[in-house]
Design an enzyme around this catalytic site. Sequence first.
Site, PDB file in Angstrom:
ATOM      1  N   GLU A 135      54.531  42.799 -25.527  1.00 28.69           N
ATOM      2  CA  GLU A 135      53.206  42.365 -25.082  1.00 28.69           C
ATOM      3  C   GLU A 135      52.232  43.539 -25.017  1.00 28.69           C
ATOM      4  O   GLU A 135      51.056  43.405 -25.362  1.00 28.69           O
ATOM      5  CB  GLU A 135      53.302  41.685 -23.711  1.00 28.69           C
ATOM      6  CG  GLU A 135      51.985  41.111 -23.244  1.00 28.69           C
ATOM      7  CD  GLU A 135      52.052  40.487 -21.864  1.00 28.69           C
ATOM      8  OE1 GLU A 135      51.017  40.530 -21.158  1.00 28.69           O
ATOM      9  OE2 GLU A 135      53.121  39.958 -21.490  1.00 28.69           O
ATOM     10  N   SER A 233      61.033  41.062 -19.085  1.00 30.47           N
ATOM     11  CA  SER A 233      60.318  41.745 -18.004  1.00 30.47           C
ATOM     12  C   SER A 233      60.230  40.882 -16.757  1.00 30.47           C
ATOM     13  O   SER A 233      60.501  41.342 -15.646  1.00 30.47           O
ATOM     14  CB  SER A 233      58.907  42.117 -18.481  1.00 30.47           C
ATOM     15  OG  SER A 233      58.165  42.697 -17.429  1.00 30.47           O
TER      16      SER A 233
END
Length: 319
Positions: A135, A233
């Site tokens: 990301e 994450s």
Amino acid sequence: MQAPSPKLPLELLIAAPRGFCAGVDRAIRIVELAIEKYGPPVYVRHEIVHNKFVVDRLKAIGAIFVEELDAVPDGKPVVFSAHGVPKSVPATAEQRGLDYLDATCPLVSKVHRQAERLVGAGRHIVFIGHAGHPEVIGTFGQVPAGAMTLIETVEDAEVFAPSDPANLAFLTQTTLSVDDTAEVVRTLQQRFPTIQAPHGEDICYATSNRQAAVKAIAAACDAMLVIGAPNSSNSLRLVEVARREGIPAELIQRATDLDWGFLDGVGTLGITAGASAPELLVRELVDRLSERFDVTEREEETTRETVAFKLPRGLEAAA
């Protein structure tokens, strides 16, 4: 014949919300529908979401996962993962004439658009996130090199020395620890009072909700298991949240990864799942625990999620 020993009681306190979020649901559906529309194989750049079970299931129906577009043969469709990609990736796909579908989570796309607007307005962006995460790579790839600086910790924020301190803005990765990020933001705002905040919270609703659900049950638990991938994450953050609340917590990918020794002395076990982990894996874990324990389970719901995202054009009809 000796009677079997009675099972020890184990109460399961299951956090809600947990598991799949709207962005993950959408990304997986895009791959499924692409396979239906084009026929297998359909190529996917990077893991569509960070979960081995999900990736393996999609492989079984015709998805081929690659890290770069170079590995996609001419004439084959390709899907970009939910984490987002740099602008150069769709540009390269277009140059090669590849059919591509963008499964980037709309909440990540929102951060991309903010980054473009802020840089267009002449601001330097402080981006709070984890180095190397897809990301982060995708977001940095929306703007010219040098237009953003990555900050991972409070310590990074304390030593950050911008060339124009009066012309800053900050954005964040969507899957961070709410508490850790708040500390970093406080440090930046104390050092740079004019730093521009994002329009609305960048950390996504699902990440925030799952962390809040863990906090809500932690005090009643002796330990907690988080179902998720080691490269996820948001799943890793759930483990950190539980530990910060003062209880032992471990990340497992599947029920078969369970270390029975972790449950020694545990009377109440908290269970949650990261946003890329399907509910099937939660039920699998409950079934495995039932083999050794007299299990009772209770769900603790802190909020109800109703978010849904539209599919890309071209797949809506297929759906």
